[in-house]
Design a protein around this motif. Structure first.
Motif, PDB file in Angstrom:
ATOM      1  N   ASP A  86       0.849  -1.192   0.000  1.00 55.80           N
ATOM      2  CA  ASP A  86       0.000   0.000   0.000  1.00 55.80           C
ATOM      3  C   ASP A  86       0.884   1.240   0.000  1.00 55.80           C
ATOM      4  O   ASP A  86       1.921   1.258   0.682  1.00 55.80           O
ATOM      5  N   ALA A  87       0.461   2.271  -0.735  1.00 60.69           N
ATOM      6  CA  ALA A  87       1.214   3.523  -0.783  1.00 60.69           C
ATOM      7  C   ALA A  87       1.014   4.334   0.491  1.00 60.69           C
ATOM      8  O   ALA A  87       1.742   5.292   0.744  1.00 60.69           O
ATOM      9  N   VAL A  88       0.013   3.957   1.295  1.00 57.81           N
ATOM     10  CA  VAL A  88      -0.299   4.696   2.524  1.00 57.81           C
ATOM     11  C   VAL A  88      -0.025   3.801   3.735  1.00 57.81           C
ATOM     12  O   VAL A  88      -0.415   2.628   3.751  1.00 57.81           O
ATOM     13  N   ASP A  89       0.639   4.383   4.736  1.00 63.13           N
ATOM     14  CA  ASP A  89       0.853   3.682   6.006  1.00 63.13           C
ATOM     15  C   ASP A  89      -0.451   3.728   6.799  1.00 63.13           C
ATOM     16  O   ASP A  89      -0.912   4.812   7.155  1.00 63.13           O
ATOM     17  N   PRO A  90      -1.079   2.583   7.079  1.00 61.36           N
ATOM     18  CA  PRO A  90      -2.368   2.602   7.785  1.00 61.36           C
ATOM     19  C   PRO A  90      -2.271   3.174   9.208  1.00 61.36           C
ATOM     20  O   PRO A  90      -3.268   3.669   9.734  1.00 61.36           O
ATOM     21  N   THR A  91      -1.078   3.152   9.800  1.00 62.07           N
ATOM     22  CA  THR A  91      -0.919   3.704  11.156  1.00 62.07           C
ATOM     23  C   THR A  91      -0.939   5.228  11.145  1.00 62.07           C
ATOM     24  O   THR A  91      -1.581   5.863  11.972  1.00 62.07           O
ATOM     25  N   THR A  92      -0.231   5.825  10.186  1.00 61.40           N
ATOM     26  CA  THR A  92      -0.123   7.293  10.153  1.00 61.40           C
ATOM     27  C   THR A  92      -1.112   7.906   9.158  1.00 61.40           C
ATOM     28  O   THR A  92      -1.339   9.119   9.184  1.00 61.40           O
ATOM     29  N   GLU A  93      -1.666   7.074   8.289  1.00 61.45           N
ATOM     30  CA  GLU A  93      -2.533   7.530   7.192  1.00 61.45           C
ATOM     31  C   GLU A  93      -1.816   8.536   6.283  1.00 61.45           C
ATOM     32  O   GLU A  93      -2.418   9.389   5.660  1.00 61.45           O
ATOM     33  N   GLN A  94      -0.481   8.437   6.241  1.00 64.91           N
ATOM     34  CA  GLN A  94       0.357   9.255   5.352  1.00 64.91           C
ATOM     35  C   GLN A  94       1.114   8.299   4.427  1.00 64.91           C
ATOM     36  O   GLN A  94       1.171   7.097   4.692  1.00 64.91           O
ATOM     37  N   SER A  95       1.760   8.873   3.404  1.00 62.97           N
ATOM     38  CA  SER A  95       2.632   8.027   2.594  1.00 62.97           C
ATOM     39  C   SER A  95       3.802   7.561   3.464  1.00 62.97           C
ATOM     40  O   SER A  95       4.112   8.157   4.495  1.00 62.97           O
ATOM     41  N   TRP A  96       4.470   6.487   3.041  1.00 56.61           N
ATOM     42  CA  TRP A  96       5.632   5.964   3.770  1.00 56.61           C
ATOM     43  C   TRP A  96       6.794   6.931   3.620  1.00 56.61           C
ATOM     44  O   TRP A  96       6.872   7.655   2.626  1.00 56.61           O
ATOM     45  N   PRO A  97       7.724   6.949   4.540  1.00 50.86           N
ATOM     46  CA  PRO A  97       8.921   7.783   4.347  1.00 50.86           C
ATOM     47  C   PRO A  97       9.630   7.378   3.050  1.00 50.86           C
ATOM     48  O   PRO A  97       9.611   6.205   2.675  1.00 50.86           O
TER      49      PRO A  97
END
Ligand code: MD6
Ligand code: FE
Length: 220
Positions: A86-97
């Motif tokens: 996934d392009a989005v981190d489900p924990t932060t709901e942001q893109s990955w670093p």
């Protein structure tokens, strides 16, 4: 040879080792990443400040003993319905670093040295093991492009890597992976079953009681 010479050799945490072919298209590059270890670990810390390590829940409902995060365009995540990138981190709901240039360059050099030129990873899964953590036998098959290899970098405490066959029933062999070791694997070996034995207690000068593993893939 004086007795203390022998003791020194046995005490050495990382005996001098050679590169080994683990399979037709699988190479263990001994200590390949060792010179970059501190920079890699510093980058891991920075990534984890943005996208923290978490114990993901498998579709079967169990929390994984290995803590994970990711960097790059895609991260590997699990949820009740399965595994995916996934392009989005489900924990932060942001893109990955973003993937640090050091990471992608190292992965590409290791792949090249192992017969896979032009490797350009878009995902880097970061695994963190504490003593007792392990990874059950599995295949890496969530990537769309199975022609690209996987590049795996080990840092910190050593672990026994379990290397099986093309079927789950094949009993795996154990290969110790030490700080700085890189395993590159692709082609006919790409779907080999593998895992990691329970991490033994220990203390590493750079990571304390932890092992980190980076796996670089082409997810899309
Ligand atoms: C680990 N590695 O070493 C887990 N997968 O912590 C993997 O699951 C793995 O090392 C595919 C290719 C290389 C690996
Ligand atoms: Fe794997």
């Amino acid at each position: 040879m004086k007795p203390h010479t022998i003791l020194l050799a046995l005490d050495s945490p990382e005996p001098a080792r050679r590169d080994v072919k683990l399979g037709t298209e699988t190479t263990l590059l001994a200590s390949f990443a060792a010179a970059h270890a501190s920079d890699l670990l510093e980058a891991i810390d920075a990534i984890a400040r943005r996208s923290p390590f978490r114990h993901m829940i498998t579709p079967g409902g169990w929390a994984m003993s290995v803590a994970m995060t990711s960097c790059g365009a895609f991260g590997w995540v699990t949820n009740p319905s399965g595994y995916r990138y996934d392009a989005v981190d489900p924990t932060t709901e942001q893109s990955w670093p973003p993937m640090p240039a050091l990471f992608s360059a190292l992965a590409a050099r290791a792949a090249s040295a192992s017969g896979f030129p032009g490797f350009s990873p878009d995902a880097c899964l970061i695994n963190r093991y504490q003593p007792g953590a392990h990874l059950s036998l599995h295949q890496d098959r969530d990537e769309q492009d199975l022609t690209a290899p996987v590049v795996s970098v080990s840092l910190g405490l050593p672990a026994n890597f379990l290397w099986g066959g093309q079927k789950r029933a094949v009993r795996p062999i154990r290969i110790p992976l030490w700080h700085g070791d890189v395993v590159v694997w692709g082609g006919v070996d790409r779907l080999t079953f593998h895992g990691v034995s329970r991490l033994a207690d220990g203390e590493h000068p750079l990571t304390g009681a932890l092992r980190y593993n980076l796996t670089f893939r082409k997810a899309r």
